[in-house]
Enzyme design. Structure first.
Site, PDB file in Angstrom:
ATOM      1  NE  ARG A 122     -84.633 -44.070 -30.990  1.00 42.56           N
ATOM      2  CZ  ARG A 122     -84.718 -44.951 -29.796  1.00 42.56           C
ATOM      3  NH1 ARG A 122     -83.054 -45.402 -29.445  1.00 42.56           N
ATOM      4  NH2 ARG A 122     -85.663 -45.499 -28.921  1.00 42.56           N
ATOM      5  CE  LYS A 144     -84.481 -35.097 -52.195  1.00 42.89           C
ATOM      6  NZ  LYS A 144     -85.342 -34.948 -53.716  1.00 42.89           N
ATOM      7  CD  GLU A 186     -81.291 -38.140 -63.317  1.00 40.12           C
ATOM      8  OE1 GLU A 186     -81.465 -37.180 -63.168  1.00 40.12           O
ATOM      9  OE2 GLU A 186     -82.451 -38.916 -63.529  1.00 40.12           O
ATOM     10  CE  LYS A 230     -78.671 -35.381 -56.700  1.00 37.57           C
ATOM     11  NZ  LYS A 230     -78.523 -36.511 -56.748  1.00 37.57           N
ATOM     12  CD  GLU A 240     -86.035 -31.062 -53.894  1.00 33.60           C
ATOM     13  OE1 GLU A 240     -85.705 -32.653 -52.694  1.00 33.60           O
ATOM     14  OE2 GLU A 240     -87.386 -31.845 -54.231  1.00 33.60           O
ATOM     15  NE  ARG A 244     -81.625 -31.994 -53.125  1.00 28.74           N
ATOM     16  CZ  ARG A 244     -81.201 -32.550 -52.316  1.00 28.74           C
ATOM     17  NH1 ARG A 244     -81.107 -33.149 -51.001  1.00 28.74           N
ATOM     18  NH2 ARG A 244     -80.876 -34.769 -52.313  1.00 28.74           N
ATOM     19  CG  ASN A 248     -87.115 -31.966 -59.084  1.00 31.34           C
ATOM     20  OD1 ASN A 248     -87.023 -32.746 -58.491  1.00 31.34           O
ATOM     21  ND2 ASN A 248     -88.196 -30.760 -57.759  1.00 31.34           N
ATOM     22  CG  HIS A 251     -86.763 -35.801 -62.600  1.00 34.13           C
ATOM     23  ND1 HIS A 251     -85.315 -35.598 -63.191  1.00 34.13           N
ATOM     24  CD2 HIS A 251     -85.611 -37.004 -61.916  1.00 34.13           C
ATOM     25  CE1 HIS A 251     -84.963 -36.640 -63.618  1.00 34.13           C
ATOM     26  NE2 HIS A 251     -84.905 -37.293 -61.827  1.00 34.13           N
ATOM     27  CG  HIS A 255     -91.258 -38.523 -61.123  1.00 39.77           C
ATOM     28  ND1 HIS A 255     -90.967 -37.308 -60.192  1.00 39.77           N
ATOM     29  CD2 HIS A 255     -90.113 -39.057 -61.496  1.00 39.77           C
ATOM     30  CE1 HIS A 255     -89.660 -37.718 -59.663  1.00 39.77           C
ATOM     31  NE2 HIS A 255     -89.369 -38.849 -60.037  1.00 39.77           N
ATOM     32  CG  HIS A 267     -85.446 -42.714 -62.703  1.00 36.10           C
ATOM     33  ND1 HIS A 267     -86.716 -41.683 -62.620  1.00 36.10           N
ATOM     34  CD2 HIS A 267     -84.306 -41.895 -63.045  1.00 36.10           C
ATOM     35  CE1 HIS A 267     -85.817 -40.191 -62.891  1.00 36.10           C
ATOM     36  NE2 HIS A 267     -84.523 -40.434 -62.365  1.00 36.10           N
TER      37      HIS A 267
HETATM   38  N1  NAD Z   1     -81.529 -40.743 -53.698  1.00 41.19           N
HETATM   39  C1  NAD Z   1     -81.749 -40.360 -54.961  1.00 41.19           C
HETATM   40  O1  NAD Z   1     -81.578 -38.694 -54.533  1.00 41.19           O
HETATM   41  C2  NAD Z   1     -81.863 -41.046 -55.568  1.00 41.19           C
HETATM   42  C3  NAD Z   1     -81.802 -40.016 -57.101  1.00 41.19           C
HETATM   43  C4  NAD Z   1     -81.624 -41.360 -58.508  1.00 41.19           C
HETATM   44  C5  NAD Z   1     -82.245 -42.302 -58.118  1.00 41.19           C
HETATM   45  N2  NAD Z   1     -82.641 -42.395 -57.195  1.00 41.19           N
HETATM   46  C6  NAD Z   1     -83.322 -43.903 -57.152  1.00 41.19           C
HETATM   47  O2  NAD Z   1     -82.298 -44.726 -57.629  1.00 41.19           O
HETATM   48  C7  NAD Z   1     -82.579 -46.108 -58.353  1.00 41.19           C
HETATM   49  C8  NAD Z   1     -82.652 -46.108 -59.648  1.00 41.19           C
HETATM   50  O3  NAD Z   1     -81.243 -46.610 -59.894  1.00 41.19           O
HETATM   51  P1  NAD Z   1     -80.397 -47.208 -60.502  1.00 41.19           P
HETATM   52  O4  NAD Z   1     -80.624 -46.706 -62.556  1.00 41.19           O
HETATM   53  O5  NAD Z   1     -78.757 -47.458 -60.010  1.00 41.19           O
HETATM   54  O6  NAD Z   1     -81.694 -48.665 -60.776  1.00 41.19           O
HETATM   55  P2  NAD Z   1     -81.290 -50.069 -59.732  1.00 41.19           P
HETATM   56  O7  NAD Z   1     -80.103 -50.030 -58.630  1.00 41.19           O
HETATM   57  O8  NAD Z   1     -82.155 -50.812 -60.496  1.00 41.19           O
HETATM   58  O9  NAD Z   1     -79.582 -50.799 -61.394  1.00 41.19           O
HETATM   59  C9  NAD Z   1     -80.213 -51.122 -62.232  1.00 41.19           C
HETATM   60  C10 NAD Z   1     -80.065 -52.860 -62.844  1.00 41.19           C
HETATM   61  O10 NAD Z   1     -78.629 -53.174 -63.397  1.00 41.19           O
HETATM   62  C11 NAD Z   1     -78.112 -53.365 -62.516  1.00 41.19           C
HETATM   63  N3  NAD Z   1     -76.672 -53.266 -61.923  1.00 41.19           N
HETATM   64  C12 NAD Z   1     -75.942 -52.694 -61.064  1.00 41.19           C
HETATM   65  N4  NAD Z   1     -74.745 -52.595 -61.268  1.00 41.19           N
HETATM   66  C13 NAD Z   1     -74.427 -53.147 -61.999  1.00 41.19           C
HETATM   67  C14 NAD Z   1     -72.695 -53.190 -62.366  1.00 41.19           C
HETATM   68  N5  NAD Z   1     -71.960 -52.908 -62.435  1.00 41.19           N
HETATM   69  N6  NAD Z   1     -73.145 -54.708 -63.118  1.00 41.19           N
HETATM   70  C15 NAD Z   1     -74.382 -54.997 -64.076  1.00 41.19           C
HETATM   71  N7  NAD Z   1     -75.438 -54.484 -63.417  1.00 41.19           N
HETATM   72  C16 NAD Z   1     -75.331 -53.649 -62.679  1.00 41.19           C
HETATM   73  C17 NAD Z   1     -79.128 -53.807 -60.756  1.00 41.19           C
HETATM   74  O11 NAD Z   1     -78.842 -54.509 -60.341  1.00 41.19           O
HETATM   75  C18 NAD Z   1     -80.138 -53.277 -61.100  1.00 41.19           C
HETATM   76  O12 NAD Z   1     -80.880 -54.613 -61.789  1.00 41.19           O
HETATM   77  C19 NAD Z   1     -84.423 -45.770 -58.546  1.00 41.19           C
HETATM   78  O13 NAD Z   1     -85.318 -46.765 -57.447  1.00 41.19           O
HETATM   79  C20 NAD Z   1     -84.778 -44.037 -57.935  1.00 41.19           C
HETATM   80  O14 NAD Z   1     -85.313 -43.648 -57.480  1.00 41.19           O
HETATM   81  C21 NAD Z   1     -82.363 -42.359 -55.827  1.00 41.19           C
HETATM   82 ZN    ZN Z   2     -83.539 -38.588 -61.966  1.00 39.41          ZN
END
Ligand code: NAD
Ligand code: ZN
Length: 367
Positions: A122, A144, A186, A230, A240, A244, A248, A251, A255, A267
């Protein structure tokens, strides 16, 4: 140069070498009996040993310890199946309420590990160690967490604030340049939605980001600026309900682009395209003056990001995809629109403006 911010009670630290000082950094406020490090199979080989070594001196020998759980890298592993695998791994290792989950990786690891932490017995505390620019400036801040489902991204999840965010810009040295550029989208977004000076700072860094030069781009300063923007937005509207929504910007179209292209674009690349289309929507809807989209395009292009849709992509398909986005309600799709650099259209405090399909198609055609 060490920088600290506090958001909704979470201390966010930006400094070089934080991975190697993990134990000291969490010594106050995030001590536990067990440490469960969740990472992926790309980041793990690069940083897991260092993180584990940094913690090892602190861990008691009487049955307590460090547990590592590694998921396969990539968005298509941000699933309930991996949530099960990681949760089971932690439970089998005896992780209970005395556990601190540590997310070591990009946004995929952060979202998934955060959701494991939100649900394990939990809810246990968790620490974010983001290793992509996108995760540093966006995903690790705001609380999130969640996973994707066949019906869409992030549809199962929870709000769960990390107890600590440790941002070590040195980890960006190993990040593929394309991923660095994607995260920069971003950064540009934060400038557009909140701060013209920060937008100018991003513009100045864009050429270095394009070439993958971390040192020359004042990356620590950029990350701090983005995080505080942010954080400020999230703090004003944690769940949100209104403000907030300005986050978006870009976005709704992004999306749709991700869905229509089957996630072949990253992304951040989709966000770059989305900001262009939505800035044009803002111009055509009379929310922004002409020229806003071109100003944003200049910075994105300088960073090597795409500023237009691939010609093979059908505008009708993009429009249809915006309708299934979480933000669509009723007849018209709503967009968070900038009125100028640093300022968003409040639209009766909904921070989201309903737009006619015709205007969206017109903006898509202008790209
Ligand atoms: N929670 C939130 O508020 C929020 C906001 C924006 C995005 N997200 C989420 O984040 C995700 C995207 O995140 P991302 O772009 O970091 O993608 P990711 O976590 O897939 O990382 C991208 C790639 O880079 C590699 N990698 C990561 N760090 C590395 C490093 N230092 N050196 C070498 N390789 C590295 C990873 O293994 C992966 O292959 C999505 O799922 C999205 O929905 C969440
Ligand atoms: Zn984004």
């Amino acid at each position: 140069m060490r920088r600290e911010l506090v958001l909704l009670g979470t201390r966010i630290t930006i400094d070089h070498g934080l991975v190697d000082r993990l134990a000291e950094e969490i010594a106050h406020g995030a001590v536990a009996h067990r440490y469960a490090i969740v990472t992926d199979d790309t980041v793990g080989p690069l940083y897991l040993e260092r993180a584990t070594a940094a913690l090892a001196g602190r861990v008691a020998v009487d049955g307590a310890g460090i547990v590592a759980a590694t998921i396969p890298a990539g968005e298509h592993h941000k699933t309930r199946e991996q949530w099960i695998a990681v949760s089971d791994r932690l439970l089998e290792a005896g992780c209970g309420r005395d556990t601190l989950v540590i997310a070591l990786g990009g946004g995929v690891v952060g979202d998934l590990a955060g959701f494991v932490a939100a649900t394990l017995v939990r809810g246990v505390p968790f620490v974010q160690i983001p290793t992509t620019l996108l995760a540093m400036v966006d995903a690790s801040v705001g609380g999130k967490t969640g996973v994707d489902t066949p019906a869409g991204k992030n549809l199962i999840g929870a709000f769960h604030q990390p107890v600590r965010v440790l941002i070590d810009p040195e980890t960006l040295r190993t990040l593929p340049p394309r991923e660095l550029r994607a995260g920069f989208a971003e950064v540009v977004k934060h400038g557009v939605i909140a701060d013209p000076d920060y937008f100018a700072q991003a513009a100045a860094a864009a050429p270095a980001v394009r070439r993958g030069l971390i040192e020359e781009s004042d990356i620590g300063g950029l990350i701090a600026g983005s995080v505080s923007i942010k954080a400020g937005v999230v703090e004003s509207d944690e769940l949100e309900q209104g403000a907030r929504r300005i986050l978006n910007f870009g976005h709704t179209i992004a999306h749709a682009v991700e869905a229509v292209t089957g996630f072949r674009v990253l992304h951040g690349e989709a966000v770059a395209i989305g900001m262009m289309v939505e800035a044009r929507i803002a111009e055509r809807a009379g929310v922004a003056a002409a020229g806003l989209a071109d100003e944003i395009a200049g910075v994105l292009a300088a960073a090597g990001l795409p500023v237009g849709l691939d010609r093979t992509i059908s505008h009708g398909a993009i429009l249809a995809a915006t309708r299934s986005d979480k933000k669509a309600r009723g007849g018209k799709v709503e967009y968070a629109l900038p009125s100028r650099i640093g300022e968003m259209e409040p639209f009766d405090d909904r921070w989201s403006t309903p737009v006619e399909d015709r205007v969206v198609l017109d903006a898509l055609a202008a790209g």
